[in-house]
Design a protein around this motif. Structure first.
Motif, mmCIF file in Angstrom:
data_model
loop_
_atom_site.group_PDB
_atom_site.id
_atom_site.type_symbol
_atom_site.label_atom_id
_atom_site.label_comp_id
_atom_site.label_asym_id
_atom_site.label_seq_id
_atom_site.Cartn_x
_atom_site.Cartn_y
_atom_site.Cartn_z
ATOM 1 N N VAL A 168 -8.061 0.424 -1.055
ATOM 2 C CA VAL A 168 -7.809 -0.399 0.126
ATOM 3 C C VAL A 168 -9.081 -0.468 0.963
ATOM 4 N N ARG A 180 -5.763 5.580 -0.128
ATOM 5 C CA ARG A 180 -6.196 4.194 -0.308
ATOM 6 C C ARG A 180 -5.668 3.607 -1.621
ATOM 7 N N ILE A 199 -3.314 1.076 -3.605
ATOM 8 C CA ILE A 199 -2.527 -0.145 -3.530
ATOM 9 C C ILE A 199 -1.536 -0.152 -4.682
ATOM 10 N N ILE A 219 0.880 -1.162 0.000
ATOM 11 C CA ILE A 219 0.000 0.000 0.000
ATOM 12 C C ILE A 219 0.918 1.212 0.000
#
Length: 280
Positions: free
Chosen positions: A120, A95, A97, A89
């Motif tokens: 994520v 968020r 990845i 991540i």
């Protein structure tokens, strides 16, 4: 290559698993230039524990010795770690990845050459944010083709990991798996040696001319089994040469309280008429 050799040599310098894991965490943190690297080990019930850790200047709090319930990394996530092998991540706040292989919906096999960039899970974002983590890299550690644990790198600011870095991390994780196998073999060898030592000492007590050899042997067994006491019942029988053997009850250490309807020695003798000793 020099760095990989140095890290591999340091891992192999010891067969003691705690030292191997500590060295791995320290070298990995220095190599990746992250704020924290931890080794997370799974227990049989699915829960886990941080068994090794390296932190840069206390940038992130220590998690060493912390235990986490199985629900924190459910079975589906553990299975994904086995399949994907690497997950990163790069930006928790957004968020994002960086690595999460796209899997075949039917076979769950990785589709080579394709990477699925997706958001994520919100719970995982909250979990990492609460720990002050803005970037993470997770690599599974395998033992006998099963998920033994995770090698996890955390950073307090967003960070991307290059392909060469990921290759090195995977190679190191593979070396750790080999080291765990060697350490496990060493543990089994030591345990076998301890068992043989206890057996030899117990036999020596039985064949010695000291007073109460049975009591000494039973005491040795109780200690080896980490018990607070022990009982050895030898029913009536015969020795070689037709010599009669009287029933005996030998005790060591703390004994349980007698039940309301105790089982008599004669009852035990009837149940074990073959003359074999009974350890209670």
């Amino acid at each position: 290559e020099d760095l990989l050799h140095r890290m591999t040599d340091r891992i192999r310098q010891s067969l003691e698993l705690p030292e191997i894991l500590e060295a791995t965490a320290d070298e990995m943190r220095r190599f990746l230039k992250t704020d924290r690297v931890k080794v997370y080990r799974f227990h049989e019930d699915g829960s886990g524990e941080v068994v090794a850790e390296s932190i840069k200047h206390q940038q992130l709090p220590s998690l060493i010795g912390q235990r986490f319930p199985a629900a924190d990394i459910p079975a589906e996530a553990r299975e994904l770690n086995l399949t994907a092998r690497q997950r990163s991540i790069v930006n928790v706040a957004r968020r994002e990845i960086g690595i999460s292989p796209l899997l075949n919906e039917e076979t769950k096999e990785t589709l080579l050459g394709r990477i699925n960039f997706r958001t994520v899970d919100a719970c995982h974002v909250e979990y990492l944010t609460a720990m002050g983590v803005q970037a993470s890299l997770v690599v599974p550690i395998l033992h006998h083709h099963r998920l033994w644990g995770l090698l996890v790198a955390h950073h307090s600011v967003p960070k991307r990991f290059g392909n060469r870095e990921l290759e090195i991390v995977q190679l190191i994780a593979d070396q750790v798996s080999v080291a765990i196998a060697h350490a496990s073999l060493l543990t089994l060898t030591r345990l076998q040696g301890q068992h043989e030592s206890v057996i030899n000492q117990t036999v020596s007590h039985l064949h010695s001319t000291v007073k109460n050899p049975l009591k000494r042997a039973l005491g040795k067994m109780a200690t080896a089994l980490q018990c607070t006491g022990g009982r050895l019942y030898i029913p009536t029988g015969s020795l070689s040469g037709n010599q009669s053997l009287q029933a005996q009850l030998v005790t060591v250490g703390k004994q349980p309280e007698a039940p309301k309807n105790p089982l008599s020695h004669s009852s035990l003798a009837n149940k074990h008429s073959k003359g074999q000793p009974v350890i209670l």
